[in-house]
Design an enzyme around this catalytic site. Structure first.
Site, PDB file in Angstrom:
ATOM      1  CG  HIS A  47      -7.171   9.411 -12.169  1.00 54.09           C
ATOM      2  ND1 HIS A  47      -6.757   9.533 -13.477  1.00 54.09           N
ATOM      3  CD2 HIS A  47      -6.858  10.588 -11.567  1.00 54.09           C
ATOM      4  CE1 HIS A  47      -6.214  10.722 -13.655  1.00 54.09           C
ATOM      5  NE2 HIS A  47      -6.258  11.380 -12.517  1.00 54.09           N
ATOM      6  CD  GLU A  50      -9.845  13.208  -9.710  1.00 53.67           C
ATOM      7  OE1 GLU A  50      -9.528  14.257 -10.308  1.00 53.67           O
ATOM      8  OE2 GLU A  50      -9.020  12.357  -9.331  1.00 53.67           O
ATOM      9  CG  HIS A  51      -9.758  13.228 -14.935  1.00 54.33           C
ATOM     10  ND1 HIS A  51      -9.017  13.971 -15.826  1.00 54.33           N
ATOM     11  CD2 HIS A  51      -8.917  12.935 -13.914  1.00 54.33           C
ATOM     12  CE1 HIS A  51      -7.784  14.116 -15.372  1.00 54.33           C
ATOM     13  NE2 HIS A  51      -7.695  13.480 -14.204  1.00 54.33           N
ATOM     14  CD  GLU A 120     -10.989  14.907 -18.784  1.00 53.97           C
ATOM     15  OE1 GLU A 120     -10.091  15.265 -18.002  1.00 53.97           O
ATOM     16  OE2 GLU A 120     -11.513  15.682 -19.619  1.00 53.97           O
ATOM     17  CD  GLU A 127      -3.414  13.086 -14.521  1.00 53.75           C
ATOM     18  OE1 GLU A 127      -3.269  13.295 -13.293  1.00 53.75           O
ATOM     19  OE2 GLU A 127      -4.531  12.895 -15.048  1.00 53.75           O
TER      20      GLU A 127
END
Length: 419
Positions: A47, A50-51, A120, A127
């Site tokens: 993940h 992906e960011h 990030e 998140e």
């Protein structure tokens, strides 16, 4: 549907679905790796990668990526799941070359700048915090982990905060280097397009993608059990579930029909019995998660602290009743709901693009809605009873989050289900 297939020299599959009546194209690259392919000590790296794909390449800054796609009115996004990762865009038909150039650029030339990684990292931790603060979201992660404990299939897609805080650039780039190979990828597109044009662009733009990256997949081992977390909430959030069906199971569509009839809409058994007749919940629904080598079936419900005492026995009672199968009316209605949902999705280029990519990754064949409709129509009472028997054969999984004072102990729940 006008589906065409080809393959690049490096082994990447190209699949397109031409729709002449629209002015847009949805396209993306699906990678056959996800959270279940991470080592435990790097949970969340898929993940994180992906960011980071959107945070700058050798030719484009993060801002330039956003500005270029939005300057043509396009959309760019990505997601990570337990078994795959996707990077996709939607643009007007004349802007396909730009969209594909950006997708190829972020997958092959991302720079993973240190300052972007730190920003990030903070975003991902936020998140995770948001998910933890959303009980009707995080309860599904708890359910997954309880059903598949101490293994890759049970770990959260977002990762664990303590791991995200220490992930370094070498670990993220190493995951990309070791897992992203062209033979495990599908470039799919749907809309007003020309297959040969897209394949020609892809051959030039994706030539640097290595052909093969061997990936180790830890087998999924359903165990079941319970997890309870006391929280000061107005509602108790609960998932009760059982082992489900793998993606290529002959009874896969029977499982979908059963899930729809049992808890897939306002006419379903659970909605009518638990909400409409008894007033025990505001929200209740069924879901099925299928994987290459495992699967889950579950019931989600949100209820008040006092109502929990009545809710769980009622859920167990309805689960036991499934052994008698569905009525003819229920079976027909659920099949029609599924067929209608499938056919309505064909009006969306985004849905057709994703369906095409996922079907190729999972089954190795193009998506054929007519064949799926035939399989749905073929579901009969015998298939429904087979699926119920398989759901009930394994131990249950129960997860609960919120006020727990009126929730029965797990042994009592198991006894009710076995009665």
């Amino acid at each position: 549907m006008t589906i065409e297939l080809s393959k690049l020299k490096n082994g990447m599959q190209i699949a397109t679905d031409r729709i002449e009546t629209v002015d847009t194209v949805s396209l993306g690259i699906w990678v056959d790796v996800g959270t279940r392919h991470e080592p435990a000590e790097l949970n969340g790296v898929a993940h994180f990668l992906e960011h980071m794909a959107f945070k700058g390449t050798r030719r484009r800054s993060a801002l330039a990526i956003a500005e270029e796609i939005e300057a043509v009115g396009g959309q760019l996004n990505a997601y990570t799941s337990r078994e795959s990762t996707a990077y996709y865009a939607k643009v007007l038909k004349e802007d396909v070359p730009l969209a594909l150039d950006i997708l190829a650029d972020i997958l092959q030339h991302s720079t993973f700048a240190a300052e972007e990684m730190e920003r990030e990292r903070t975003v991902i931790l936020q998140e995770i915090g948001q998910a933890n603060d959303t009980p009707d979201d995080i309860i599904f992660d708890h359910f997954q982990e309880c059903a598949y404990p101490d293994q890759a299939m049970g770990r959260p897609v977002l990762g664990r905060p303590e791991i995200i805080r220490r992930l370094g650039r070498d670990e993220v780039t190493g995951y990309l280097r070791d897992h992203y190979g062209a033979r495990r990828m599908v470039l799919a597109a749907a809309g007003n397009l020309d297959h040969d044009h897209i394949a020609g662009l892809a051959e030039k733009l994706l030539a640097e993608m290595p052909a093969e990256r061997p990936v180790t997949t830890e087998p999924a081992r359903y165990a079941g059990g319970e997890r309870r977390e006391e929280r000061d909430l107005e509602q108790l959030h609960l998932v009760l579930g059982f082992p489900g069906l793998v993606l290529d199971d002959p009874d896969f569509y029977a499982g979908s029909v059963l899930s729809t009839a049992f808890g897939g809409g306002m006419s379903s058994r659970l909605f009518q019995e638990i909400r409409e007749k008894r007033g025990l919940v505001y929200t209740i629904h069924c879901f099925g998660h299928s994987y290459r080598d495992g699967g889950l079936f579950g019931i989600y419900a949100g209820t008040g602290e006092e109502e929990a005492a009545e809710l769980v026995p009622a859920l167990c009672e309805e689960a036991r009743k499934l052994e008698d199968g569905l009525s003819g009316v229920e079976l027909a209605r659920a099949k029609t709901q599924l067929k209608a949902g499938l056919l309505m999705s064909l009006e969306s280029t985004s849905a057709r693009c994703e369906q095409l990519a996922q079907h190729l990754l999972i089954h190795g064949t193009p998506f054929d809605p007519a064949e799926i409709v035939r399989r749905i129509e073929a579901v009969d009472d015998a298939a429904i009873r087979r699926v119920v028997a398989r759901w009930r054969a394994g131990p249950p999984t129960l997860t609960a989050l919120g006020p727990l004072s009126r929730l029965e102990d797990f042994d009592r729940v198991q006894a009710r289900l076995a009665a």
